[in-house]
Structure formats: C-alpha cells, structure tokens
Motif scaffolding. Structure first.
Motif, mmCIF file in Angstrom:
data_model
loop_
_atom_site.group_PDB
_atom_site.id
_atom_site.type_symbol
_atom_site.label_atom_id
_atom_site.label_comp_id
_atom_site.label_asym_id
_atom_site.label_seq_id
_atom_site.Cartn_x
_atom_site.Cartn_y
_atom_site.Cartn_z
ATOM 1 N N ARG A 7 0.878 -1.164 0.000
ATOM 2 C CA ARG A 7 0.000 0.000 0.000
ATOM 3 C C ARG A 7 0.920 1.219 0.000
ATOM 4 N N ARG A 22 -1.477 10.681 -3.975
ATOM 5 C CA ARG A 22 -1.580 9.479 -4.795
ATOM 6 C C ARG A 22 -1.577 8.278 -3.858
ATOM 7 N N SER A 23 -2.589 7.463 -3.981
ATOM 8 C CA SER A 23 -2.716 6.325 -3.078
ATOM 9 C C SER A 23 -3.085 5.077 -3.868
ATOM 10 N N ASP A 24 -2.376 4.003 -3.573
ATOM 11 C CA ASP A 24 -2.665 2.698 -4.180
ATOM 12 C C ASP A 24 -2.737 1.672 -3.067
ATOM 13 N N ASP A 26 -2.926 -1.616 -3.266
ATOM 14 C CA ASP A 26 -2.143 -2.833 -3.511
ATOM 15 C C ASP A 26 -1.484 -2.670 -4.869
ATOM 16 N N VAL A 27 -0.234 -2.271 -4.863
ATOM 17 C CA VAL A 27 0.470 -1.987 -6.110
ATOM 18 C C VAL A 27 1.857 -2.618 -6.040
ATOM 19 N N ARG A 39 5.580 0.381 -12.216
ATOM 20 C CA ARG A 39 4.601 0.533 -11.137
ATOM 21 C C ARG A 39 3.284 0.037 -11.707
ATOM 22 N N THR A 40 2.855 -1.143 -11.244
ATOM 23 C CA THR A 40 1.734 -1.805 -11.894
ATOM 24 C C THR A 40 1.036 -2.713 -10.891
ATOM 25 N N ASP A 41 0.067 -3.481 -11.348
ATOM 26 C CA ASP A 41 -0.576 -4.448 -10.451
ATOM 27 C C ASP A 41 0.347 -5.654 -10.286
ATOM 28 N N ASP A 400 -7.597 7.340 2.808
ATOM 29 C CA ASP A 400 -6.136 7.325 2.750
ATOM 30 C C ASP A 400 -5.547 8.569 3.409
#
Length: 428
Positions: A7, A22-24, A26-27, A39-41, A400
C-alpha cells in the motif's frame, strides 16, 4: 530485481498548487539496480518478472524516503536542552558540545549516533550542518558513504562571537573546504555545501571567501541560517552595516542562488522573500526547534505567496528529534495557532513537505521524493506493532488521507520498520 508489493502513499504533484495524494491500496513496484522500472498491479509484475524476489509489505504503508533539509551533525547529544532562546541555547548547550568534535574518536562516535538517528527515523536524504573541524567533516563524509545516505554537508565557518576553538580565518577556511570538496563532492551520493554558521558569527570577508568557493567549484551547495531570532537579526545588522538586511549578507558574498537552503526564516522582510523567490533559494522550516527556542511562528503563507520553496528540517539538536513525522505534525499545530493567519495543512501537505518538497529543495527531485517509475527506490515502510494505537488508527481510518494523518499524529521511529536507500536496506 525485486518486486515490492505494498500500500503506497506519495505526492508526485504539489498539494499547495492543486496536487493531490496518490494512493494505491495494492500496487507492485519493480525495482532493478535501485531504480523503479515499473509501477503496476502485482499479477502483471509477476508475469513479466517471474524470477524476481517478491517483498510483501501489505501489512503496513510504504512512503517515499524522508528528506531533512536542515539537521546538525555535532548536536546529537545536545537534544532536549529546553527553556532557552537561540543565543543562550547556543552558548550553554550546542557550542560546548560542538567544541568536542576536534577529537577524532569523539567525532566518529557522534557521526555513528547521528547517522543512526537519521536512518532510524526514515530519513534517506539530508542537508547536514557539518562541523567547525575539517577532520570531523571528513569523518562524517566517510561514515555517510558507508551507510549510503544521500548527504550534502560541509565545513562550518565562523570568525567571531563563538568560542575560540570554533573560529577560523579566510585562508584556512578556503584551504580546508577545498580539500574536502576535492575529496568528497560528487563521490557517490555525497555533495559539499559551503556552510557559514550564520552572519552573526561570520564577517563579510569570510562570507565572501565562501562565495569564492561557490564560483570556483560549480555544483557545490550553500546552507546557513536566516532570521531565526530577533536578537540574532539585530546583531547581524551591527556586524554587516552595509547590507540591506540579513539575506543581503549572503547575497553580497555570492552565496545566494538556486542551490542555497537557508534554515528558519521566521522573521523575513518582504524584500527578502521576493529575493529568495527570484534566485530560487529554499527555506528549511524547522517547527519543533522554532517552538523549543520560542523563535516564533514560521510565516508559511508569506513564503508561499512570494513563491519561495519550503521544505522541512529537524534542526537537531534545537529540534527535539530526527523524525520528520514529528516535524510535520508540529508544523500543522503551529499553522493552526499562528495569530497572523496560518495555512490550513492536511496530511497530504505534510507528506509533500517531508518528501517531494525536500527533494526539490536539494535538487534531487529527478531521482527521489516520490515512488514513480524512473525514481530511485528510497522508501520507508511504516509497520506498527499489532494492537498499538497507530496500527489501530490505520486499520480504522476512513480514507487514505486519514490514514496518513494517523501516521503523522502517532508515528515514531519505532514504527519505521524498514528503510531503503537506492534499493539497499539500511534499516530492518
């Protein structure tokens, strides 16, 4: 090659000019030789790089490495001397400690404590106020090279108003500084900064000698103090009567430019702010130090309105620790209380000040400051112990931004579980 699954929260765009967090949740960051190449899944990263090591960090939050734009190497053991204004604090706490660094064994021990303090708190890049002793600065450079810190530092110079052991002269300051520049500037992640202590302890000739070093060594940096305390400002005016104001003491000496970082600037004039913006000089805001020494409220709104770049500094040892999480939340408090009208800061602003703003101030924004493709992997993993208040706060945060606010409000170096610089683990 490694795949970091996490995360991630970062601020590649400036929230003071409309940018957002900018928040992900699960990346995957694919890191090769210290650089983020994708930077991807996670499934895509794994498919493309089936033999890469996977580092699963989903139990915590991954942030960019913190950038401290003002911290004093010799003052680790002076932290916590409270209840004094600047000039008294220097005389009674900081300067007696700084005088001991002429002993190489002492300087080596302090360098270890200093670098441990920085990296343990998640700081991966720093503008460091060095020592008055060239041998101690040499020790610091060597120690930082071993750790891997992205560090800019230099020989601190003064020729008045300090204990005799800390004073130098023009010829000696130039000779010792040039030797350090030749030995260390541009070596790995290390850079040199001309470092007059402040214009209260450095006369016009000594400041001009520093300007000569800047002219003769393109690419080196400059750092000093500015407008921290009203008594200091009065003293500077007496020592430099030809200067229009405090900032002009540096400008006349050739020390003012886009590679200049000046700490504090609590009491600037409008002319000084305009001039800093014109040349691109940055201000290092040191909130816990400004509070501990009762220096005043940092006029963030005036800096932003003038177009002056601002980032965070811990100012150890007048500041009360190495954690930029603590500095961020203190900046929030002071802006909330500023009687002149502070800037209402969000957790996104605080992360920006502690990371991307600092990287930009240090000219490192092409390399670090956020976790985008192409950047070096300088990162901090916040992973509090299960059941601790920060762990609970993050788990039950409503957004977030709220989770990030919990990190600033509750986070300590104990919650910094791992730290990487250029993809190398330096804590964890």
């Amino acid at each position: 090659m490694q795949i970091f699954r996490a995360r991630i929260l970062d601020t590649p765009t400036d929230p003071f000019t409309g940018g957002t967090l900018r928040s992900d949740a699960d990346v995957a960051l694919v890191v090769d030789a210290g650089r983020i190449v994708a930077r991807t899944d996670f499934s895509t990263a794994r498919e493309r790089h089936p033999y890469a090591e996977v580092v699963d960090l989903r139990s915590g939050v991954l942030l960019p490495g913190f950038v401290d734009t003002h911290v004093h190497y010799p003052q680790v053991r002076a932290i916590g001397h409270l209840g004094k204004p600047l000039l008294d604090w220097l005389d009674e706490a900081a300067l007696p400690e700084e005088s001991k660094l002429g002993d190489d064994a002492y300087a080596r021990a302090v360098a270890h404590e200093f670098l441990t303090g920085l990296t343990s708190a998640g700081t991966t890049s720093a503008m460091v106020f060095g020592s008055h002793f060239a041998s101690a600065v040499d020790i610091l450079f060597a120690s930082a090279a071993e750790v891997g810190l992205r560090m800019t530092t230099g020989l601190v110079t003064s020729d008045r108003n300090l204990p005799e052991v800390l004073l130098t002269d023009v010829d000696r300051s130039v000779t010792e500084s040039q030797e350090l520049i030749d030995r260390w500037h541009g070596r790995g992640r290390l850079r040199f900064a001309v470092t007059p202590r402040f214009s209260f302890s450095a006369g016009p000739e000594l400041l001009a000698a520093g300007g000569g070093l800047v002219r003769d060594n393109p690419g080196i940096w400059v750092t000093s103090h500015l407008n921290e305390n009203r008594d200091e400002i009065t003293g500077v005016a007496k020592i430099h009567p030809e200067s229009r104001d405090y900032l002009d003491t540096y400008g006349r000496a050739g020390l003012l430019g886009a590679q200049t970082i000046l700490a504090h600037n609590v009491h600037p004039t409008d002319r000084e702010l305009t001039r800093m913006a014109e040349v691109g000089a940055a201000a290092a805001h040191c909130p816990t130090s400004n509070s501990a020494l009762a220096s005043g409220f940092f006029p963030l709104r005036r800096h932003l309105d003038a177009g002056v770049r601002v980032a965070l500094g811990s100012d150890v040892g007048a500041g009360i620790g190495f954690s930029l999480l603590k500095e961020g939340v203190q900046a929030y408090f002071m802006q909330q209380l500023d009687p002149a009208g502070g800037v209402p800061l969000t957790s996104t602003h605080l992360l920006h000040l502690a990371t991307t703003a600092g990287a930009a101030a240090l000219g490192l924004d092409a390399e670090v400051g956020d976790l985008s493709v192409g950047k070096r992997f300088d990162a901090v993993w916040i992973d509090p112990a299960a059941g601790q208040p920060l762990d609970v706060g993050i788990a039950y945060a409503g957004s977030d931004e709220d989770a990030l606010a919990k990190i600033f409000a509750l986070g300590t170096p104990a919650d910094v579980s791992r730290v990487w610089i250029d993809g190398e683990l330096v804590k964890g």
